[in-house]
Design an enzyme around this catalytic site. Structure first.
Site, mmCIF file in Angstrom:
data_model
loop_
_atom_site.group_PDB
_atom_site.id
_atom_site.type_symbol
_atom_site.label_atom_id
_atom_site.label_comp_id
_atom_site.label_asym_id
_atom_site.label_seq_id
_atom_site.Cartn_x
_atom_site.Cartn_y
_atom_site.Cartn_z
ATOM 1 N N ASP A 176 39.775 27.488 71.877
ATOM 2 C CA ASP A 176 38.558 27.085 71.166
ATOM 3 C C ASP A 176 37.600 28.269 71.167
ATOM 4 O O ASP A 176 37.940 29.361 71.626
ATOM 5 C CB ASP A 176 37.939 25.837 71.814
ATOM 6 C CG ASP A 176 37.233 24.960 70.776
ATOM 7 O OD1 ASP A 176 36.350 25.479 70.070
ATOM 8 O OD2 ASP A 176 37.568 23.770 70.679
ATOM 9 N N HIS A 247 37.063 27.041 65.176
ATOM 10 C CA HIS A 247 37.069 27.037 66.651
ATOM 11 C C HIS A 247 37.842 28.255 67.164
ATOM 12 O O HIS A 247 38.684 28.133 68.061
ATOM 13 C CB HIS A 247 37.661 25.725 67.184
ATOM 14 C CG HIS A 247 36.736 24.539 67.018
ATOM 15 N ND1 HIS A 247 35.633 24.341 67.814
ATOM 16 C CD2 HIS A 247 36.756 23.511 66.136
ATOM 17 C CE1 HIS A 247 35.010 23.227 67.430
ATOM 18 N NE2 HIS A 247 35.655 22.718 66.415
ATOM 19 N N GLU A 311 36.356 20.725 62.139
ATOM 20 C CA GLU A 311 35.058 21.395 62.192
ATOM 21 C C GLU A 311 35.162 22.888 61.870
ATOM 22 O O GLU A 311 34.838 23.725 62.688
ATOM 23 C CB GLU A 311 34.447 21.209 63.594
ATOM 24 C CG GLU A 311 34.218 19.748 63.926
ATOM 25 C CD GLU A 311 33.710 19.517 65.346
ATOM 26 O OE1 GLU A 311 32.958 18.562 65.530
ATOM 27 O OE2 GLU A 311 34.057 20.293 66.261
HETATM 28 C C1 ACM Z 1 36.649 16.685 67.340
HETATM 29 O O1 ACM Z 1 36.075 15.852 68.070
HETATM 30 N N1 ACM Z 1 36.000 17.733 66.905
HETATM 31 C C2 ACM Z 1 38.026 16.520 66.941
#
Ligand code: ACM
Length: 543
Positions: A176, A247, A311
């Protein structure tokens, strides 16, 4: 009479008890040696009895506990019978026998979960018989080992707790913005640089204080092999996750050529939230990530490989001339299609290695790759869309099974985030949206609880957030038929004694104990002044 959690669909009781003594013999079919060894180990730890284990295709004449194969039983299903003098387990697979062993342990006093022999306990199990099998094939928990690193010993302990609840999948979130947690031999800077961040944001909102302390760690490939083998010995599959195309800050900090433009950060991110730093869309980046995934595939036998996909802000792609040129080269119309192209390329690579792509529900945006399986986290829309288009789904709706979310609005809740998610709410989890017809519903493989660790920096914190809610989720994924919280609650109360014996620092129903409270500045639920008052209250409690 001890009750089971997860509860079987039906259970018959009869008179009498099975008494475990130091003379009880244990015998297993050769295909069921691992579950028998797990039973032997647990009983040895808690009772001090070292039961001899006989391995043979047919049961010896006089034997106390016997594990046998019965190919007619469902995958992961089992039959369990306890009677005076005898325990009989039958299963068609090692996994089924693991779950039978876990059910059997629950018939003994809760002290059977202790780590050292308990004195003065009579190890009796009531006479009972039943056949049981899980409702869903995917019963999991995701552990984020990036935001806070969990050393191998902690992961192994968590695996034991999953097995205790007959959960069969551990999804490990390994990369991440804030860190890269798995050794990749070909690209050592991923962990040398990406494994460590200089400090960490303390509260939930940007603008919170930083702790000023480096944080990091990673699993060597040997660590991973140990984790995977330990889990497999307990009936659990470890599903790895490598995040892309967003990420990505830890990877981009390690190898700036993976980033967009020439302003790569030099360390992993020290903040929480959604980060604009994402991978570029060059062939060389696809090749790099394919190399990484090849090492991941070597380490993890899991059929599914999770590539994240959530995201991913597109601002860097929008503003970068080279990315725009690349989009035109590829004949793509917008950045959503570009993300879809990226994920499809990675999906093709996984398919060429015989593995299946798993991704968060954002992979639906811009078109979904054939054969992709969707982790539906933003409510149920992802599950509906994917199942209706014939893709498989693992449900993990954030409003029900995000176990890092706060359990109450009490001011003493440690660093409260998300929405209030009570045990009762977690128990209400049903992975299959009612809107799906029977055929579409077959695409829902099951569900999992997710444990993001921005505000969980130790196993004590993990215990607090995970339990007892994870026990509720485990039953929701296991038990077929009607489930009522009123019926579950007393069984859960009994189950807490098992968690106590296992040394799990779960959350008590009336709120955190003083040592479980941590003054958070969440921005959403607490002002700086409130946090200071809270700190004063804790200090007074301790003093
Ligand atoms: C997430 O909670 N961003 C998958």
């Amino acid at each position: 009479m001890p009750t089971l959690l997860p509860r079987p669909t039906a259970q018959e009781f009869s008179d009498g008890e099975f008494d475990l003594t130091r003379d009880t013999a244990l015998s297993a079919h050769p295909d069921l040696v691992q579950p028998a060894q797990r039973l032997q180990e647990r009983l040895r730890a808690a009772t001090g009895f070292v039961l001899p284990l006989d391995v043979s295709t047919t049961a010896p004449d006089s034997v106390g506990i016997r594990l046998d194969l019965d190919r007619s039983l469902a995958a992961e299903g089992f039959a369990l019978e306890t009677a005076p003098g005898a325990v009989r387990i039958a299963a068609s697979t090692g996994r089924g026998a693991q779950w039978a062993v876990q059910a059997l342990l629950q018939l003994f006093p809760a002290a059977v979960y202790r780590r050292s022999p308990a004195a003065g306990v009579r190890w009796a199990a009531p006479a009972t018989r039943f056949t049981d099998a899980p409702k869903f094939p995917w019963r999991g928990a995701m552990l984020d080992v990036v935001r806070h690193f969990a050393p191998t010993r902690d992961v192994l302990r968590f695996i034991d707790l999953l097995a205790m609840h007959r959960l069969n999948t551990l999804h490990l979130h390994l990369s991440d913005d804030q860190g890269w947690r798995v050794e990749i031999a070909r690209y050592p800077r991923l962990t040398e640089v990406g494994g460590w961040r200089p400090e960490t944001q303390l509260g939930a909102a940007h603008g919170s204080a930083a702790d000023g302390r480096p944080h990091g760690g990673f699993y060597t490939q040997d660590d991973i092999r140990e984790i995977v083998a330990y889990a497999a010995d307990r009936g659990i599959t470890v599903v790895p996750e490598i995040e892309l195309p967003g990420h990505a800050q830890a990877a981009v900090a390690a190898y700036p050529e993976l980033g967009v433009g020439d302003s790569a950060p030099t360390t992993p991110w020290t903040l929480w939230g959604i980060n604009p730093v994402i991978f570029n869309v060059e062939e060389s980046t696809i090749a790099f990530l394919s190399d990484v995934l090849d090492e991941i595939i070597e380490l993890f036998p899991s059929e599914y490989i999770c590539i994240g996909g959530d995201e991913c802000p597109k601002i860097q792609w929008v503003e970068d001339e080279r990315t725009q040129e690349r989009m035109r080269e590829l004949g793509l119309h917008d950045e959503e299609e570009l993300q879809s192209w990226f994920v499809s390329r990675i999906g093709q690579h996984l398919a060429s290695r015989g593995r299946k792509l798993l991704g968060w529900d954002e992979i639906l945006e811009g078109g979904l790759a054939d054969g992709a399986t969707v982790l539906s986290w933003r409510g149920r829309v992802g599950a509906l869309t994917a199942a209706r288009s014939g893709n498989d789904v693992v449900a993990c709706p954030e409003d029900t099974v995000y176990l890092d979310y706060r359990e109450s609005d009490l001011p003493s809740e440690p660093i409260p985030t998300g929405t209030v998610t009570t045990v009762e709410k977690a128990y209400s989890f049903d992975p299959v949206p009612a809107e799906l017809d029977a055929e579409q519903a077959t695409h829902v493989l099951g569900g999992q609880a997710n444990l993001w660790t921005e505000h969980i920096d130790s196993m004590r914190g993990l215990d607090y957030r995970a339990f007892p809610r994870l026990a509720a989720v485990a039953e929701a994924l296991w038990t077929t038929g009607d489930r009522e919280y009123e019926e579950f609650a007393p069984r859960l109360a009994e189950h807490l004694a098992r968690l106590d014996a296992a040394g799990v620092e779960y959350r008590h129903a009336d709120g955190p104990r003083p040592w479980q409270e941590r003054p958070g500045v969440s921005g959403r639920t607490r002002s700086v002044e409130e946090a200071a008052a809270h700190l004063a209250r804790i200090t007074a409690n301790i003093g």
